[in-house]
Design a protein around this motif. Structure first.
Motif, PDB file in Angstrom:
ATOM      1  N   LYS A 288      -6.673 -27.821 -33.586  1.00  0.00           N
ATOM      2  CA  LYS A 288      -5.344 -28.235 -34.078  1.00  0.00           C
ATOM      3  C   LYS A 288      -4.426 -28.612 -32.919  1.00  0.00           C
ATOM      4  O   LYS A 288      -3.775 -29.655 -32.936  1.00  0.00           O
ATOM      5  N   ARG A 289      -4.360 -27.731 -31.924  1.00  0.00           N
ATOM      6  CA  ARG A 289      -3.456 -27.963 -30.790  1.00  0.00           C
ATOM      7  C   ARG A 289      -3.880 -29.192 -29.979  1.00  0.00           C
ATOM      8  O   ARG A 289      -3.037 -29.975 -29.547  1.00  0.00           O
ATOM      9  N   TYR A 290      -5.174 -29.327 -29.769  1.00  0.00           N
ATOM     10  CA  TYR A 290      -5.676 -30.456 -28.975  1.00  0.00           C
ATOM     11  C   TYR A 290      -5.454 -31.773 -29.718  1.00  0.00           C
ATOM     12  O   TYR A 290      -5.059 -32.770 -29.128  1.00  0.00           O
ATOM     13  N   THR A 291      -5.660 -31.766 -31.022  1.00  0.00           N
ATOM     14  CA  THR A 291      -5.413 -32.972 -31.825  1.00  0.00           C
ATOM     15  C   THR A 291      -3.948 -33.393 -31.700  1.00  0.00           C
ATOM     16  O   THR A 291      -3.642 -34.581 -31.533  1.00  0.00           O
ATOM     17  N   ALA A 292      -3.043 -32.430 -31.728  1.00  0.00           N
ATOM     18  CA  ALA A 292      -1.611 -32.733 -31.565  1.00  0.00           C
ATOM     19  C   ALA A 292      -1.346 -33.333 -30.178  1.00  0.00           C
ATOM     20  O   ALA A 292      -0.598 -34.306 -30.056  1.00  0.00           O
ATOM     21  N   GLU A 293      -1.986 -32.782 -29.159  1.00  0.00           N
ATOM     22  CA  GLU A 293      -1.809 -33.317 -27.800  1.00  0.00           C
ATOM     23  C   GLU A 293      -2.336 -34.746 -27.693  1.00  0.00           C
ATOM     24  O   GLU A 293      -1.696 -35.603 -27.095  1.00  0.00           O
ATOM     25  N   ILE A 294      -3.494 -34.973 -28.267  1.00  0.00           N
ATOM     26  CA  ILE A 294      -4.126 -36.297 -28.193  1.00  0.00           C
ATOM     27  C   ILE A 294      -3.193 -37.367 -28.748  1.00  0.00           C
ATOM     28  O   ILE A 294      -3.084 -38.454 -28.201  1.00  0.00           O
ATOM     29  N   HIS A 295      -2.535 -37.054 -29.839  1.00  0.00           N
ATOM     30  CA  HIS A 295      -1.687 -38.052 -30.481  1.00  0.00           C
ATOM     31  C   HIS A 295      -0.431 -38.382 -29.673  1.00  0.00           C
ATOM     32  O   HIS A 295       0.274 -39.326 -29.985  1.00  0.00           O
TER      33      HIS A 295
ATOM     34  N   HIS B  71     -20.140 -25.723 -20.837  1.00  0.00           N
ATOM     35  CA  HIS B  71     -21.499 -25.254 -21.148  1.00  0.00           C
ATOM     36  C   HIS B  71     -21.746 -25.254 -22.646  1.00  0.00           C
ATOM     37  O   HIS B  71     -22.852 -25.521 -23.105  1.00  0.00           O
ATOM     38  N   ASP B  72     -20.715 -24.941 -23.411  1.00  0.00           N
ATOM     39  CA  ASP B  72     -20.819 -24.856 -24.870  1.00  0.00           C
ATOM     40  C   ASP B  72     -20.775 -26.273 -25.453  1.00  0.00           C
ATOM     41  O   ASP B  72     -19.758 -26.953 -25.380  1.00  0.00           O
ATOM     42  N   GLU B  73     -21.887 -26.689 -26.026  1.00  0.00           N
ATOM     43  CA  GLU B  73     -21.997 -28.066 -26.512  1.00  0.00           C
ATOM     44  C   GLU B  73     -21.375 -28.276 -27.892  1.00  0.00           C
ATOM     45  O   GLU B  73     -21.279 -29.408 -28.355  1.00  0.00           O
ATOM     46  N   THR B  74     -20.948 -27.193 -28.547  1.00  0.00           N
ATOM     47  CA  THR B  74     -20.343 -27.351 -29.868  1.00  0.00           C
ATOM     48  C   THR B  74     -18.852 -27.029 -29.883  1.00  0.00           C
ATOM     49  O   THR B  74     -18.162 -27.419 -30.812  1.00  0.00           O
ATOM     50  N   HIS B  75     -18.367 -26.323 -28.874  1.00  0.00           N
ATOM     51  CA  HIS B  75     -16.948 -25.944 -28.811  1.00  0.00           C
ATOM     52  C   HIS B  75     -16.330 -26.490 -27.522  1.00  0.00           C
ATOM     53  O   HIS B  75     -16.141 -25.736 -26.560  1.00  0.00           O
ATOM     54  N   ASN B  76     -16.032 -27.792 -27.498  1.00  0.00           N
ATOM     55  CA  ASN B  76     -15.405 -28.389 -26.320  1.00  0.00           C
ATOM     56  C   ASN B  76     -14.550 -29.583 -26.710  1.00  0.00           C
ATOM     57  O   ASN B  76     -14.626 -30.072 -27.835  1.00  0.00           O
ATOM     58  N   ASP B  77     -13.741 -30.041 -25.777  1.00  0.00           N
ATOM     59  CA  ASP B  77     -12.793 -31.118 -26.059  1.00  0.00           C
ATOM     60  C   ASP B  77     -13.461 -32.424 -26.483  1.00  0.00           C
ATOM     61  O   ASP B  77     -12.931 -33.147 -27.319  1.00  0.00           O
ATOM     62  N   ALA B  78     -14.629 -32.737 -25.932  1.00  0.00           N
ATOM     63  CA  ALA B  78     -15.301 -33.989 -26.289  1.00  0.00           C
ATOM     64  C   ALA B  78     -15.692 -34.007 -27.767  1.00  0.00           C
ATOM     65  O   ALA B  78     -15.613 -35.048 -28.426  1.00  0.00           O
ATOM     66  N   VAL B  79     -16.079 -32.856 -28.310  1.00  0.00           N
ATOM     67  CA  VAL B  79     -16.422 -32.750 -29.729  1.00  0.00           C
ATOM     68  C   VAL B  79     -15.204 -33.088 -30.583  1.00  0.00           C
ATOM     69  O   VAL B  79     -15.287 -33.859 -31.546  1.00  0.00           O
ATOM     70  N   VAL B  80     -14.049 -32.536 -30.203  1.00  0.00           N
ATOM     71  CA  VAL B  80     -12.812 -32.784 -30.951  1.00  0.00           C
ATOM     72  C   VAL B  80     -12.410 -34.250 -30.816  1.00  0.00           C
ATOM     73  O   VAL B  80     -12.045 -34.898 -31.801  1.00  0.00           O
ATOM     74  N   LEU B  81     -12.510 -34.795 -29.624  1.00  0.00           N
ATOM     75  CA  LEU B  81     -12.144 -36.186 -29.395  1.00  0.00           C
ATOM     76  C   LEU B  81     -13.004 -37.123 -30.245  1.00  0.00           C
ATOM     77  O   LEU B  81     -12.491 -38.068 -30.857  1.00  0.00           O
ATOM     78  N   LYS B  82     -14.289 -36.838 -30.320  1.00  0.00           N
ATOM     79  CA  LYS B  82     -15.173 -37.661 -31.163  1.00  0.00           C
ATOM     80  C   LYS B  82     -14.747 -37.568 -32.632  1.00  0.00           C
ATOM     81  O   LYS B  82     -14.700 -38.573 -33.334  1.00  0.00           O
ATOM     82  N   GLU B  83     -14.421 -36.356 -33.090  1.00  0.00           N
ATOM     83  CA  GLU B  83     -13.938 -36.179 -34.485  1.00  0.00           C
ATOM     84  C   GLU B  83     -12.691 -37.019 -34.732  1.00  0.00           C
ATOM     85  O   GLU B  83     -12.564 -37.661 -35.765  1.00  0.00           O
ATOM     86  N   ILE B  84     -11.765 -36.994 -33.769  1.00  0.00           N
ATOM     87  CA  ILE B  84     -10.518 -37.746 -33.907  1.00  0.00           C
ATOM     88  C   ILE B  84     -10.819 -39.242 -33.990  1.00  0.00           C
ATOM     89  O   ILE B  84     -10.273 -39.950 -34.832  1.00  0.00           O
ATOM     90  N   LEU B  85     -11.712 -39.707 -33.158  1.00  0.00           N
ATOM     91  CA  LEU B  85     -12.069 -41.128 -33.154  1.00  0.00           C
ATOM     92  C   LEU B  85     -12.703 -41.543 -34.480  1.00  0.00           C
ATOM     93  O   LEU B  85     -12.517 -42.667 -34.948  1.00  0.00           O
ATOM     94  N   GLN B  86     -13.441 -40.639 -35.104  1.00  0.00           N
ATOM     95  CA  GLN B  86     -14.124 -40.937 -36.360  1.00  0.00           C
ATOM     96  C   GLN B  86     -13.206 -40.860 -37.555  1.00  0.00           C
ATOM     97  O   GLN B  86     -13.419 -41.564 -38.531  1.00  0.00           O
ATOM     98  N   THR B  87     -12.184 -40.007 -37.515  1.00  0.00           N
ATOM     99  CA  THR B  87     -11.403 -39.765 -38.731  1.00  0.00           C
ATOM    100  C   THR B  87     -10.004 -40.355 -38.702  1.00  0.00           C
ATOM    101  O   THR B  87      -9.500 -40.745 -39.740  1.00  0.00           O
ATOM    102  N   HIS B  88      -9.366 -40.431 -37.534  1.00  0.00           N
ATOM    103  CA  HIS B  88      -7.981 -40.910 -37.480  1.00  0.00           C
ATOM    104  C   HIS B  88      -7.953 -42.369 -37.052  1.00  0.00           C
ATOM    105  O   HIS B  88      -8.634 -42.757 -36.125  1.00  0.00           O
ATOM    106  N   ARG B  89      -7.140 -43.121 -37.710  1.00  0.00           N
ATOM    107  CA  ARG B  89      -7.014 -44.542 -37.360  1.00  0.00           C
ATOM    108  C   ARG B  89      -5.729 -44.803 -36.644  1.00  0.00           C
ATOM    109  O   ARG B  89      -4.729 -44.205 -36.824  1.00  0.00           O
TER     110      ARG B  89
END
Length: 122
Positions: free
Chosen positions: A72-79, A104-122
């Motif tokens: 949530k917080r990172y998504t707000a920052e990205i915008h 090291h954690d491949e499922t809990h990192n900023d790149a995962v969130v960034l990809k989600e944002i790119l896929q869902t937000h226009r």
């Protein structure tokens, strides 16, 4: 448009060997990956502005218990960085982009969130 964003955006740790299938390699961390030589990283673009703020990164500390709140917080920052996000979308429109991260954690990192944002937000 041919391929969907999910097919055009890949995720890869900075410690993995670069590959020709990576397309444009974009580092999305604020800090350069420890122990990785710039000459060997094959980074095409370093988008520090799209990385979580230092405060958010330290607060999260890659703790899976904080994952939902981090997202949530990172998504707000990205915008707050729409220009950079639009620039990244433009690169994706041109071809494959691999988001490079060092966690090291491949499922809990900023790149995962960034990809989600790119896929869902226009």
């Amino acid at each position: 448009m041919g391929k969907k964003i999910s097919e055009r955006v890949k995720l890869k740790r900075a410690y993995e060997t670069p590959d020709t299938d990576d397309g444009m390699r974009v580092l999305v961390d604020r800090l350069w990956p420890r122990g990785v030589k710039k000459s060997e990283a094959a980074i095409d673009l370093w988008m520090k502005e799209l990385a979580p703020s230092t405060e958010l990164r330290k607060w999260f500390g890659h703790d899976p218990a904080r994952w939902d709140e981090f997202r949530k917080r990172y998504t707000a920052e990205i915008h707050e960085h729409r220009d950079e996000l639009d620039r990244l979308r433009g690169l994706i429109a041109d071809g494959t982009v691999t988001l490079i991260y060092s966690a090291h954690d491949e499922t809990h990192n900023d790149a995962v969130v960034l990809k989600e944002i790119l896929q869902t937000h226009r």
